[in-house]
Design an enzyme around this catalytic site. Structure first.
Site, PDB file in Angstrom:
ATOM      1  N   LYS A  54       0.828  -1.211   0.000  1.00  0.00           N
ATOM      2  CA  LYS A  54       0.000   0.000   0.000  1.00  0.00           C
ATOM      3  C   LYS A  54       0.863   1.262   0.000  1.00  0.00           C
ATOM      4  O   LYS A  54       0.355   2.366  -0.191  1.00  0.00           O
ATOM      5  CB  LYS A  54      -0.930  -0.001   1.210  1.00  0.00           C
ATOM      6  CG  LYS A  54      -1.918  -1.168   1.243  1.00  0.00           C
ATOM      7  CD  LYS A  54      -2.834  -1.087   2.440  1.00  0.00           C
ATOM      8  CE  LYS A  54      -3.634  -2.354   2.644  1.00  0.00           C
ATOM      9  NZ  LYS A  54      -4.603  -2.619   1.557  1.00  0.00           N
ATOM     10  N   CYS A  57     -13.313  -5.907   3.389  1.00  0.00           N
ATOM     11  CA  CYS A  57     -12.745  -6.613   4.556  1.00  0.00           C
ATOM     12  C   CYS A  57     -13.094  -5.907   5.859  1.00  0.00           C
ATOM     13  O   CYS A  57     -12.303  -5.902   6.809  1.00  0.00           O
ATOM     14  CB  CYS A  57     -11.233  -6.765   4.420  1.00  0.00           C
ATOM     15  SG  CYS A  57     -10.728  -7.765   3.011  1.00  0.00           S
TER      16      CYS A  57
END
Length: 401
Positions: free
Chosen positions: A223, A359
């Site tokens: 990320k 998620c």
């Protein structure tokens, strides 16, 4: 006025995606990689791949220097007191599991682990399962109307039975900075350990773990414009010393015979086996790249781009934002339209966004939603990307209605 990214050309994947008619707006899931990261990965393999820490030959020495150089870079990036406080894992998820197993003997039945209602599954399920194994109480801090962890409720729930607080720095759904200073202070007052999920927050600005005062800080390389397959667990020295070893094998052992063994402490004691050498080296290159940029210019670019995203969504009838995001992303739904249907129509037009619960299923259940569309931005995105998104969104809405 059009907003261009001066860093877009540093990311070769974007040219390839442009040629395929793809607009990438899913950086909160994983980011694209600058050329310097690709060069670092190829350089490691092309110059002779070798294992680290255990070979005297030149390729092994070269790999070890590069690997440990990345550890030093991560420590500097987070302002850790020493590189030995940086443990490399295979992702943020593995880091949380390492903590949940490594700290297991620190808990007694009836004690509390405190998380928040906005946590990603990676910072929920390891603690949920630990609570089951040790007969602990898993306490969930509620959110206020803005989508921030409710501090009044936190003062009531973080009590003398609390042994650990694990919370996100920046929600991957709500896009809001959480009040970590106040929350961590409450936990410290009770003598509890503190874990910060920095997977989203680490990408935006520099974060000083010493000033933050957390015991552990976790993030993933992919990320942060680095490779997949590498995560970081920062720990204060005294906190790392409380961890039991959780994986066993080569490198992490100091001495072994058939019936007994002694193990290294952090960091090597928690890096059993052959680590993700190339991804770790690539992460170091990503941090070098980010460190070379004008941080204020990056922040200003992301701020303006996010404002354009928010304004464009707000201007469309029936679009409902999830919460009040502050940075880099926005989740939204459309009245009478299932997010999977909308996501499919956007995908058909080459718009790479994420549909679903991201998620964070318990959070969406608490919000009374079955999911949403998430648009998330990287420093390489520009207003042309948003214009393509809005054109595709308008076409999709016209079809669905």
């Amino acid at each position: 006025m059009a907003l261009t990214s001066p860093w877009r050309s540093d990311f070769p994947a974007l040219s390839a995606l442009d040629a395929e008619g793809q607009t990438y707006l899913d950086s909160a899931a994983t980011s694209q990689k600058p050329q310097v990261v690709l060069d670092a990965l190829l350089g490691y393999y092309a110059s002779g791949a070798a294992n680290v820490h255990r070979a005297q030959h030149l390729p092994g020495e070269r790999a070890t220097r590069a690997f440990e150089g990345s550890r030093t870079r991560v420590a500097h990036w987070l302002n850790a007191a020493h590189p030995a406080q940086i443990v490399f894992t295979r992702g943020a998820t593995e880091a949380f599991n390492l903590l949940a197993y490594g700290l297991e003997r620190q808990f007694a039945p009836g004690e509390r682990i405190v998380i928040s209602a906005l946590e990603h599954h990676a910072n929920l399920l390891p603690w949920q399962q630990l609570a089951r194994r040790r007969q602990l109480e898993l306490v969930v801090l509620p959110l206020d109307a803005r989508g921030d962890i409710d501090l009044d409720q936190a003062r009531r729930l973080i009590d003398s039975r609390t042994r650990l607080l694990a919370v996100s720095q920046l929600s991957n759904v709500l896009g809001r900075w959480q009040p970590l200073g106040e929350l961590l202070a409450m936990a410290r007052q009770q003598g509890a350990l503190t874990v910060v999920d920095g997977a989203q927050g680490v990408v935006h600005g520099r974060h000083d773990v010493q000033a933050l005062g957390c015991d552990f800080y976790v993030f993933s390389g992919h990320k942060l414009y680095g490779p997949e397959g590498v995560g970081v667990l920062y720990g204060r020295a005294d906190a790392l010393a409380r961890l039991d070893h959780w994986q066993f094998g080569g490198e992490m052992v100091h001495r072994a015979d058939y019936h007994d063994a002694d193990f290294h402490g952090a960091p090597l004691g928690f890096e059993a086996g052959t680590p993700a050498i190339a991804p770790v080296i690539g992460l170091g290159a990503a941090l070098d790249y980010l460190g070379s940029l004008d941080a204020a210019a990056v922040t200003a670019h992301e701020t303006v781009l996010h404002a354009k995203l928010m304004a464009g969504l707000a201007a469309r009838d029936g679009v409902r934002l999830v919460g009040d995001p502050q940075v880099a992303l926005a989740c939204f739904g459309v009245d009478g339209v299932h997010n999977a249907d909308l996501g499919h129509l956007l995908t058909e037009q080459g718009i790479a966004v994420r549909a679903g619960h991201h998620c964070a299923m318990p959070l969406y259940k608490g919000l009374g939603l079955g999911g949403a569309i998430r648009v998330s931005l990287g420093l390489y995105n520009d207003s042309a990307d948003l214009e393509r998104l809005f054109v595709a969104l308008d076409k999709a809405l016209e079809l669905l209605r």
